[in-house]
Design an enzyme around this catalytic site. Structure first.
Site, short mmCIF file in Angstrom:
data_model
loop_
_atom_site.label_atom_id
_atom_site.label_comp_id
_atom_site.label_asym_id
_atom_site.label_seq_id
_atom_site.Cartn_x
_atom_site.Cartn_y
_atom_site.Cartn_z
CG ASP A 205 -1.92 1.05 1.30
OD1 ASP A 205 -2.76 1.06 0.39
OD2 ASP A 205 -1.90 1.87 2.24
CD GLU A 255 15.58 -13.89 4.60
OE1 GLU A 255 14.69 -14.41 5.31
OE2 GLU A 255 16.22 -12.88 4.94
#
Ligand code: GLC
Length: 537
Positions: A205, A255
């Site tokens: 956002d 990751e």
């Protein structure tokens, strides 16, 4: 699941959770309602779902005022419901994107409550932008500078001890100070929280917010939400410092396998590529089609301006016709070209709206955008041709835009009205008494009136998504075809063409095998505001 870049060519369906489906009959949509509709979404043929904020929140901006980033609002369900939903979606091959709201939290967030309890200059206040007011020559104290809230009124609110805090949106949404290491660390941890639960990524956002000029200079010009932050070196939009934050997030996502993030960045064409660098966002919304005039030239140049820079960066374009912040496009396309969809619900006249024209054009826009290379973001109900409920009375409006506009704008509730699932029954099958009233005309748009019905919006979308998977996802090439005045035409590497007559006069049906038409019964010609997908014969 495969870790291919599904999002490059995917269709991502936006669920405004409060209004999608109500699983417990309390009139508010919830996660269990969404779970019950996953088979519907799988059958429609979408690849992913982006869910608007579902966190604990006072809901003063529809949940974009987050009180706790690691939990679910009790009206929407529980973390266990979310886990089950993610698992069930994955079983159906659907990815889940969570809405991350980093620019601001809620005034109910534990950090902000602590900041209010603490003294000026305390560590608790340092996570936000608290500062002294400005003093005029006559000694009166006012806000620290002239920044305005996107929703109207000043961007600063004064607290009891005299300090002011910054909120680029509602006063209930204090901006976080992203120069603070604790803020940075907290959000990396929030990302991991949802990634560990199986989320496939994030819609971020106000991605062009976050960084502020810490000298807080006055602004000479104000930028309205959804109109692009286009000034260079603006004091609070699209600042260079924010990219370092994005790179930290990207490192966290990397990751994990196959996760992605998409930016809600209202920035200029020149700036957008920065967000798409290989160590930043995977993609960014492009809102330019929301603003494009309805004609072939405007569409062609807008599409080119989105497609070319993304292609140059090896990123995927994105296409958006509607979302929870704008008037639904079936209604927008039915308004005269010079009418502002933001103010028309207030100013009228009501008879300026041509519903049939809007729906015709919405069908054309679906074929134009779903045939393009890149990701398509669909807003819930778009596949039903759902109209804007522009006539909602003021006393039911919930959006801070309406509250703060001093009667000039009704805001965004008209596109957030609960979905009609059945023509009969309470709240058209949504669930209990709908939190926002639905108009009688919603009955005709209900899914049970459309599924399997030839010529319905739903059938058009379902067919389009199937054909898209067969013919459009293997390449990112787009070739424009000159098809005459008023006609937008392009082909894809498969040889499949999209031809859209956006002009006033009919044109002959182009040669080729018809795969799909925007309206039923088109054979010899393409009338005004119709489109076709064709395969070479
Ligand atoms: C984004 C959201 C909008 C929200 C605002 C503040 O623009 O899409 O709904 O009001 O950010 O969080």
């Amino acid at each position: 699941m495969s870790t291919l870049d599904w999002w490059r060519t995917g269709t991502i369906y936006q669920v405004y959770i409060r209004s999608f489906a109500d699983g417990n009959g309390d009139g508010t949509g919830d996660i269990n309602g969404l779970r019950s509709k996953l088979p519907y979404l799988a059958d429609l043929g979408i690849d992913g779902i982006w869910i608007n904020p579902w966190y604990p929140s006072p809901l003063l901006d529809g949940g974009y005022d987050v009180a706790d980033y690691r939990d679910i609002h009790p009206s929407f369900g529980t973390l266990e419901d979310a886990d089950a939903m993610i698992e069930e979606a994955h079983e159906l091959g659907i990815r889940i994107l969570v809405d991350l709201v980093p620019n601001h939290c809620s005034w109910d967030h534990v950090w902000f409550k602590a900041a209010l309890q603490a003294a000026p200059g305390s560590p608790e206040r340092a996570r936000f932008h608290f500062t002294e007011g400005s003093v005029a020559d006559d000694g009166t104290v006012g806000p620290p500078n002239n920044w305005k809230s996107v929703f109207g009124g000043p961007a600063w609110t004064q607290v009891d001890d005299g300090q002011w805090y910054l909120h680029l949106f509602d006063p209930s949404q204090p901006d976080l100070d992203w120069t603070h290491p604790e803020v940075r660390e907290e959000f990396r941890s929030i990302l991991r929280f949802w990634l560990d639960r199986g989320a496939d990524g994030f819609r971020v956002d106000v991605a062009h917010g976050l960084a502020k000029d810490m000298d807080f200079p006055d602004l000479s010009d104000h930028v309205q939400i959804l109109s692009s932050a286009k000034q260079p070196n603006h004091a609070h939009w699209d600042r260079d410092e924010l990219h370092e934050i994005v790179r930290e997030w990207r490192a966290v996502l990397d990751e994990y396998d196959g996760r992605m993030m998409v930016a809600e960045a209202w920035v200029s064409e020149e700036s957008l590529p920065k967000y798409l660098r290989p160590d930043e966002y995977h993609q960014s919304f492009s809102f330019d089609l929301l603003m494009a005039a309805w004609n072939a030239d405007a569409y062609r140049s807008t599409i080119t301006s989105v497609y070319e820079p993304a292609k140059a960066l090896g990123a995927a374009s994105t296409w958006v016709l509607s979302n929870h912040d704008v008037m639904r496009h079936t209604t927008r396309f039915g308004l005269p070209a010079d009418e502002s969809w933001r103010t028309w619900p207030v100013t009228g006249p009501a008879d300026a709206l041509d519903t049939e024209l809007g729906e015709r054009r919405a069908r054309v826009a679906a074929l134009i955008t779903l045939g393009l290379p890149g990701a398509s973001y669909l807003y819930q109900g778009e596949e039903l041709g759902l109209p804007e409920v522009w006539e909602l009375p003021w006393d039911v409006l919930d959006d801070p835009v309406a509250r703060r506009s001093e009667g000039t704008q009704k805001g965004r509730d008209g596109c957030r009205v609960p979905i009609p699932w059945t023509a009969a029954g309470e709240s058209f099958g949504f669930g209990g008494p709908a939190w926002m009233p639905q108009p009688e005309r919603f009955a005709a748009y209900a899914t049970d009136q459309q599924i399997g019905v030839d010529g319905s919006f739903h059938s058009l979308y379902k067919d389009a998504l199937r054909i898209r998977r067969e013919h459009f996802v293997d390449d990112a090439e787009l070739t424009w075809i000159d098809a005459g005045d008023g006609v937008l035409a392009y082909s894809r590497a498969s040889g499949v063409r999209c031809v859209a007559n956006m002009g006033a006069e009919p044109v002959p049906m182009p040669a080729g095998e018809i795969l799909l038409t925007s309206m039923p019964g088109l054979t010899d010609e393409l009338p005004s505001d119709t489109a076709v997908w064709l395969r070479p014969t």
